[in-house]
Design a protein around this motif. Structure first.
Motif, PDB file in Angstrom:
ATOM      1  N   ARG A  90      -7.190  -5.225  -0.503  1.00 28.02           N
ATOM      2  CA  ARG A  90      -6.913  -4.555   0.767  1.00 28.02           C
ATOM      3  C   ARG A  90      -5.699  -5.212   1.392  1.00 28.02           C
TER       4      ARG A  90
ATOM      5  N   GLU B 254       0.814  -1.221   0.000  1.00 25.43           N
ATOM      6  CA  GLU B 254       0.000   0.000   0.000  1.00 25.43           C
ATOM      7  C   GLU B 254       0.844   1.266   0.000  1.00 25.43           C
TER       8      GLU B 254
ATOM      9  N   LYS C 225      -7.454  -0.182   3.730  1.00 25.91           N
ATOM     10  CA  LYS C 225      -8.240  -0.281   2.500  1.00 25.91           C
ATOM     11  C   LYS C 225      -8.168   1.057   1.780  1.00 25.91           C
TER      12      LYS C 225
ATOM     13  N   SER D  53      -8.785   2.633   7.569  1.00 26.19           N
ATOM     14  CA  SER D  53      -7.809   1.782   8.237  1.00 26.19           C
ATOM     15  C   SER D  53      -8.342   1.370   9.598  1.00 26.19           C
TER      16      SER D  53
ATOM     17  N   GLY E 150      -9.745   6.415   1.670  1.00 29.04           N
ATOM     18  CA  GLY E 150      -9.451   5.103   2.223  1.00 29.04           C
ATOM     19  C   GLY E 150      -9.832   5.009   3.687  1.00 29.04           C
TER      20      GLY E 150
ATOM     21  N   GLN F  43      -5.198  -3.262   9.259  1.00 31.49           N
ATOM     22  CA  GLN F  43      -5.976  -3.427   8.041  1.00 31.49           C
ATOM     23  C   GLN F  43      -6.054  -2.073   7.339  1.00 31.49           C
TER      24      GLN F  43
END
Length: 824
Positions: free
Chosen positions: A771, A181, A788, A294, A292, A786
């Motif tokens: 993701r 990412e 995304k 998280s 996004g 996590q």
């Protein structure tokens, strides 16, 4: 007559350290019976080039046909510089046929007589394949992914799923390549990948996830570079080749792309060729917003007390860049070319993260905070480069190249952390770190290749890379919202880093019928000095030798077998060495390690390639053996946690050399034409990924891999459809593992207005599945993260083609870019 063992003994005499190379030749000679036939009377040689760009055409087929029945007498493949040689030919009349993917086959009459038994054709220029179909011209189609045994080439303009995307998106299609990412690329599990831009070291602030794919013509992934390449990059080399027009008169294209939720891109590429001059240039602009989310869960134990952090947030990222390139080629003769070019780029990034943090430390009551992190990057680079190329028509394969490049790279990076809401007892002052850096990178190199008859050649080169970077890191606090930031001497630094790397190499290549032997030795010296005030300084002086060797065998039925070996290293970058803390947010910082040393890697590959009818299959077995492996580690900073006085904890990320690792596996690539309107490209990898454990007590490993499938549909002459999917399996890291990532992309392109224009519609990550999941652990610390990012995006692009530059097939056939040359 001279046996293969005899050639091995000759290599032993000619090469430093050649005893083992000669031994390898002797072993292979023993495995393959027979001797070379006695020398005959005739020979034919030449160099295949692109008709428009005069770029070499490597790995093209050259066949010698007996007249009048056209029976094949001999055949060979061109070398990387396009040269070929056929020897030991009986005298007579022949037809010589050249075949290259995407080019019109060409024949030449060759007469070998007693008076002239050797024919030197010099430069042989092939035209792109073209067939007239009514009012439509269909040109030969280059494959979207070409998997040669020594490198993989992605033709970006052929990949509709790259429209509106970045270089990182394109690289996801390469076996064993993964991009996280943050735009960090890894190859076969190693992040030690060296980036080149047009064959020269890329600016340090170049990020693959911020480089528009539409600027690129091809991406070359070289997994096991030989001696003529820099030894830097334990994972390999990725060369980004930018588009460059070189057609007669005025040519070019204009492109505009719109993406959902405020994403815009525009580009203009032009060239004007007049006589021996070719003027070229391009301008690009990007303006994108991304959104996004998280989620972070951490449990940390410090000073006998356990703190739990549960954090969820939303972020927005604004990217804007402007890029201008100008250049000129001048060819005083057919054997010489001089190129001057310049490029300037400005890149702006604004990122805002708002998140809710729940802190729990028993037996204290839980604390809820509203936090905001701001990052503002204002970066630039300017690059001036010149290159010269000289060939000799009378001596095919002889070549001299020289280049000089100066890159100025720098800007400012600002990070701010604020507490917007929380208990009155929790500090509300905002913190800011301002990094101001200037990087100068001059580089010069010269390379020379000289043939020794028709079957042998040697090469040599020298290069010097210099990196100078002074900078500052200012730490400041804002006591009350809305007031000025007050600089703090404690936490502010000045630094200076300089690195000089002189290099030299020599190579030797010998062809013997179906065998091809290459061996080389590279010497590199590294001298660096790093000073950080007030914390301290570091210096290193290292000298290393890097041998490499390749043995290839052409087999019947269009097959090729290749065994290669190279020793390489991965030098730490200056931010990994200097003891400069960089704060990503209020609870985490990264700092370099002055004692960090390069990691060294031995890479071996065994590749096989076979083609039959409409199918091409490439497979590669590889092994990577690493010592002094560099790993990044996250731990609890107990002192900073104690001094903060809050129910919170501070983590520290740094780098260490952690022993030896071994990784090995298999890569495969298949290209299959199913019908005249449907073509499949599939590739994948399955490998054993091993990393050193952060506890310095052994290693951690798992079996992992990648898979990619591309379907290309051509339902009509003007319509193209691409459907692709990729998957990256879970893999271990020193402190945990990264979970699987996968997604599907679809793109459609319609040619318009008699091929003067094209309309492209693309949707990335169609099912919104991509993701990032990370599970990390250390002494007293466990982390689940996590992330995304906005990956499902719709793009609509319109391209207008100028001059004779047209999308003449279902997939664009753009002119070849200028690789800028490697070596030294």
């Amino acid at each position: 007559m001279r046996s293969l063992g005899g050639w091995g003994r000759q290599l032993t005499r000619l090469l430093p350290g050649g005893r083992w190379v000669g031994g390898l030749g002797l072993v292979l000679a023993g495995l393959w019976p027979g001797r070379l036939p006695a020398q005959t009377l005739g020979a034919v040689s030449g160099t295949l080039l692109d008709q428009g760009t005069r770029q070499p055409l490597p790995f093209a087929n050259v066949l010698l046909l007996q007249l009048p029945d056209s029976a094949v007498v001999a055949n060979t493949q061109t070398a990387e510089n396009g040269s070929f040689t056929l020897t030991k030919l009986a005298l007579g009349r022949y037809a010589l046929r050249a075949e290259a993917l995407g080019y019109r086959p060409d024949r030449r009459l060759v007469v070998l007589g007693a008076a002239a038994p050797v024919v030197r054709l010099g430069e042989w220029r092939l035209a792109p394949a073209a067939v007239q179909l009514g009012s439509v011209v269909v040109q030969g189609e280059k494959a979207a992914l070409v998997d040669d045994l020594d490198k993989k080439v992605i033709n970006v303009s052929k990949d509709l799923n790259s429209a509106g995307g970045t270089a990182a998106d394109v690289l996801q299609k390469v076996p064993s390549v993964a991009v996280d990412e943050n735009g960090q690329v890894s190859l076969r599990g190693s992040t030690g990948v060296t980036l080149y831009l047009d064959g020269k070291p890329a600016p340090s602030n170049l990020r693959l996830d911020q480089l528009p794919a539409s600027r690129l013509e091809t991406i070359e992934v070289i997994t096991n570079p030989g001696a003529r390449y820099s030894a830097q990059g334990a994972g390999g080399i990725i060369n980004l080749v930018q588009k460059k027009q070189a057609k007669d008169s005025w040519n070019g294209d204009a492109l505009a792309t719109l993406g959902t939720r405020d994403k815009y891109f525009a580009a203009l590429n032009l060239n004007r060729k007049v006589g021996r001059f070719n003027f070229f240039g391009s301008a690009n602009g990007v303006n994108n917003w991304f959104h996004g989310s998280s989620a972070l869960q951490q449990v940390a134990t410090a000073d006998g007390r356990t703190t739990r952090t549960n954090q969820t947030g939303l972020n927005t990222r604004y990217q804007a860049s402007k890029d201008l390139q100008l250049g000129v080629d001048y060819s005083p003769s057919d054997q010489q070319r001089l190129t001057l070019s310049m490029e300037v780029n400005q890149n702006v990034l604004h990122q805002t993260s708002n998140f809710t943090t729940l802190l729990t430390r028993d037996p204290d009551p839980a604390i809820t905070l509203q936090n905001q992190n701001l990052e503002v990057d204002d970066l630039y680079y300017a690059r001036l480069s010149s290159s010269y190329r000289r060939t000799w028509a009378a001596q095919p394969g002889r070549e001299l190249t020289a280049s000089a490049t100066y890159t100025l790279d720098g800007g400012t990076v600002t990070n701010e952390q604020r507490v917007l809401d929380g208990p009155a007892s929790y500090p509300r002052q905002a913190r800011r770190q301002l990094l101001d850096v200037t990087i100068q990178m001059p580089s010069a190199q010269v390379d020379y290749v000289h043939p020794l008859g028709d079957k042998r050649r040697w090469g040599a080169g020298m290069k010097t890379d210099v990196l100078l970077t002074p900078g500052t890191a200012e730490y400041a606090v804002q006591p009350v919202a809305g007031t000025d930031f007050v600089p703090q001497a404690a936490g502010s630094y000045r630094y200076h880093y300089q690195q000089v790397i002189p290099q030299a190499y020599g190579t030797y290549q010998h062809k013997a019928e179906r065998w091809d032997y290459q061996a080389g030795l590279r010497a590199e010296f590294t001298g660096l000095r790093a000073q950080v005030l007030p914390s301290g300084s570091a210096s290193q002086r290292l000298f290393n030798l890097f041998p490499s060797a390749t043995v290839a065998r052409s087999l019947p039925h269009d097959q090729r077998l290749q065994l290669s070996y190279a020793r390489r290293l991965n030098r730490p970058n200056f931010l990994q060495i200097i003891a400069l803390p960089i704060y990503s947010d209020a609870r985490n910082y990264v700092v370099g390690n002055p004692d960090l040393r390069p990691e060294y890697v031995h890479v071996a590959e065994l590749g096989h390639q076979v083609s039959w009818q409409s199918t091409t299959l490439s497979t590669t077995l590889f092994g990577r053996f690493t010592s002094q492996a560099i790993q990044s580690l996250r731990t609890i900073d107990t002192l900073a946690t104690r001094l903060s006085g809050q129910p919170d904890f501070i983590t520290r990320t740094s780098y260490q050399n952690l022993g030896r690792t071994t990784s090995y596996g298999l890569e495969a690539s298949l290209s299959q034409t199913v019908t005249k309107w449907w073509k499949i490209t599939a590739n994948g990898s399955f490998y054993h990924n091993q990393v050193a454990s952060y506890t310095d007590a052994g290693t951690r490993a798992n079996f992992t891999g990648t898979a990619y499938l591309l379907n290309i549909f051509s339902p009509t002459q003007t319509l193209a459809v691409q459907l692709s999917g990729n998957y990256r399996a879970p893999q271990v890291v020193p402190q945990g593992r990264l979970l699987a990532v996968y997604g599907v992309d679809v793109a459609v392109r319609q040619r318009l207005l008699h091929d003067r224009a094209a309309l492209t519609l693309r949707v990335s990550d169609l099912f919104n599945t991509r993701r990032q999941y990370s599970e990390l652990g250390a002494a007293g610390l466990s982390t689940d993260l996590q992330t995304k990012y906005e990956t499902r995006v719709g793009y609509l692009g319109f391209t207008w083609f100028l001059g004779s530059n047209k999308p003449a097939s279902n997939l664009d056939s753009q002119p070849k870019g200028d690789t800028g040359g490697f070596g030294g």
